[in-house]
Design an enzyme around this catalytic site. Structure first.
Site, mmCIF file in Angstrom:
data_model
loop_
_atom_site.group_PDB
_atom_site.id
_atom_site.type_symbol
_atom_site.label_atom_id
_atom_site.label_comp_id
_atom_site.label_asym_id
_atom_site.label_seq_id
_atom_site.Cartn_x
_atom_site.Cartn_y
_atom_site.Cartn_z
ATOM 1 N N HIS A 142 0.987 -1.665 0.400
ATOM 2 C CA HIS A 142 -0.212 0.013 -0.055
ATOM 3 C C HIS A 142 1.090 0.990 -0.203
ATOM 4 O O HIS A 142 0.509 2.336 -0.134
ATOM 5 C CB HIS A 142 -1.432 -0.347 1.144
ATOM 6 C CG HIS A 142 -0.004 0.087 2.651
ATOM 7 N ND1 HIS A 142 -0.094 -0.853 3.176
ATOM 8 C CD2 HIS A 142 -0.191 1.312 3.232
ATOM 9 C CE1 HIS A 142 0.642 -0.645 4.830
ATOM 10 N NE2 HIS A 142 0.459 1.165 4.369
ATOM 11 N N ASP A 172 0.265 -7.923 1.568
ATOM 12 C CA ASP A 172 0.108 -6.257 1.241
ATOM 13 C C ASP A 172 2.178 -6.240 1.745
ATOM 14 O O ASP A 172 2.782 -5.650 2.416
ATOM 15 C CB ASP A 172 -0.115 -5.921 2.689
ATOM 16 C CG ASP A 172 0.223 -4.013 2.973
ATOM 17 O OD1 ASP A 172 0.018 -4.164 1.431
ATOM 18 O OD2 ASP A 172 -0.373 -3.701 3.679
ATOM 19 N N SER A 245 4.798 2.573 8.262
ATOM 20 C CA SER A 245 4.087 1.416 7.078
ATOM 21 C C SER A 245 5.426 1.129 6.326
ATOM 22 O O SER A 245 6.298 2.442 5.250
ATOM 23 C CB SER A 245 3.078 1.817 6.200
ATOM 24 O OG SER A 245 1.537 2.058 6.456
#
Length: 505
Positions: A142, A172, A245
């Site tokens: 992402h 992911d 992230s």
């Protein structure tokens, strides 16, 4: 309403603190005046030590040596996405293209000078982990899935342009490559051996303010909370915020145990519940993307469910561990191995099966074609079987495919993938057709306007035959001009498409 109430409370607290400050200032003024009347006060004298902080006697040891070792391996990833086209709506909020499709053209009397307008590019910041000295970087899908440009910044001030090697939305996980040598690669740990309660550090770039380190513990293992197809998250209370992230979750030896991915929050910020992809899962996906450009997952061909205490009792189980088989697909690997409805799969490839989700992870990470042992409990007795795992059919074409990332490339906004057997079956492509399948097409791209669609198979680019996705990408790099002739196979026939990038925008 909650935000407004919170702000009002904060304002009230500020007023109270401000009142205290004013009162203190008044008292200080009164005291100074009183002291001045009595005589000049003694000069302020404090003791200062320049010696470094000592770890002796602390409840926790210093993590500074670990941070010094790990910090250079964690990078900032800044991405920007292509400007999107916003179509002007008609009065009353009607956009005719919603009803008549993207090919609809307004009548001449309805044409306006500016029916389409470009919006500003979107910017984003995430983190990444250097995993090899020659420039491979692990990050989240992402973070880079919509990126048109990627800039990787290191702690020593160097900056590099990054290129997506591959993406896997099902976990992911994504891999980015930069052209560099002798980089500070991180050391991986076996994430299967971690324990709840162990101390961990999270390293990343929250909110883009710069590299930040937080500490906490492993709160839980084996979480499934984000709705991904394959989840086995490590939960931690180490502070994780937007921008973390793709960052590193390390143990007290500085070894990577997970990649920070998400938080569970009602406020949008850290509330002590963060999730990281364990290194064993991330490593397997990463190696698949680097070695083959895609993720080939194993397939059993069974419908499975978790055991409840009531079901366990019915199937003569002492506990509720394992995956209950509710159906077996005819002709599937499980069917050929002798698996039957009502069996409880308790062990797969030498590892205990905890529940249906863990079995899905174990099967998915098995190389298609591998023959693996499997234990099932049938009528209270253990049955030893051997199953030859097949490739998971029907996967989405674009799962592990990067889209074109350079705006100067031909067929900009088009992502391609290899035409493997599963894709052939899904799209019903004849065996004699060779090429690269179109995995994604940006609807605002010139290629889309020219008629290129997801599922088309590119046979030639500028009259050069295309064998696979890598060759298609190479033929699109550094084009001689802005016009590209593409030959495609689509829905049983072939056709030519002319993509003129000079019309972009």
């Amino acid at each position: 309403m909650k935000t407004s109430s919170s702000n009002q409370t904060l304002w009230k607290r500020t007023v109270v603190l401000g009142s205290v400050c004013v009162l203190s200032a008044s008292l200080m003024a009164f005291t100074s005046a009183k002291d001045g009347a009595a005589g000049k006060s003694d000069p302020l004298s404090i003791q200062v030590s320049d010696a470094p902080l000592s770890a002796a006697g602390r409840a926790y040891p210093s993590f500074a040596p670990i941070v010094k070792a790990v910090a250079p391996s964690v990078v900032k990833i800044a991405v920007s996405s292509e400007a999107k086209v916003s179509r002007m709506e008609l009065p009353g909020g009607m956009d005719l293209r919603r009803f008549f499709g993207p090919g609809f053209q307004f009548p001449d009397e309805m044409q306006q000078p500016q029916q389409r307008r470009h919006m500003p590019k979107e910017q984003g910041v995430g983190s990444g982990i250097i995993v090899s000295k020659d420039g491979y970087i692990l990050t989240n899908n992402h973070v880079v899935e919509n990126a048109s440009t990627i800039k990787v910044s290191m702690t020593d001030g160097r900056e590099f342009s990054g290129k997506v090697v591959g993406r896997d939305p099902k976990t992911d996980v994504a891999v980015v490559k930069i052209e560099a040598k002798d980089l500070p690669a991180i050391t991986f740990a076996d994430s299967d051996k971690i324990e709840v309660g162990e101390t961990v550090l999270a390293v990343g770039h929250p909110f883009g303010i710069g590299q930040t380190v937080t500490t906490g513990i492993i709160s839980a293992k084996g979480r499934a909370t984000l709705g991904l197809d394959y989840e086995d998250f490590i939960q931690t209370d180490a502070a994780i915020n937007p921008g973390n992230s793709g960052g590193a979750l390390v143990d007290v030896d500085g070894r990577l145990i997970g990649m920070n991915t998400a938080i569970l929050s009602r406020s949008g910020g850290n509330q002590g519940i963060g999730f990281a992809v364990p290194t064993n899962l991330a490593r397997w996906v990463m190696e698949s993307l680097v070695n083959t450009g895609r993720v080939d997952r194993g397939f059993l061909g069974v419908n499975i469910q978790d055991l409840t205490p009531q079901l366990a009792q019915q199937f003569k189980m002492d506990g509720a561990k394992g995956a209950l088989v509710s159906a077996v697909n005819p002709g599937s690997p499980a069917d050929k191995a002798g698996v039957k409805s009502g069996d409880v799969i308790t062990e797969f490839n030498g590892k205990t099966v905890k529940d249906s989700r863990h079995l899905k992870l174990q099967v998915g990470s098995t190389t298609p074609g591998a023959a693996v042992p499997m234990n099932v409990l049938r009528d209270g007795k253990t049955v030893n079987l051997t199953v030859t795992v097949k490739e998971l059919p029907g996967d989405k074409v674009a799962d592990a495919t990067p889209a074109a990332g350079n705006k100067d490339d031909a067929l900009h906004g088009v992502g391609v993938a290899d035409l493997d057997q599963a894709t052939r079956e899904q799209l019903k492509v004849p065996s004699h057709i060779k090429g690269a399948v179109v995995a994604s097409v940006d609807e605002d791209s010139v290629a889309y306007e020219a008629g290129l669609r997801e599922g088309d198979v590119i046979l030639e680019i500028n009259r050069h035959p295309v064998k696979d996705a890598e060759q298609a990408t190479a033929l699109c790099a550094k084009p001689e001009n802005m016009v590209t002739l593409v030959k495609v196979w689509s829905q049983g026939g072939t056709r030519f498409i002319v993509v003129d990038e000079s019309k972009a925008g």
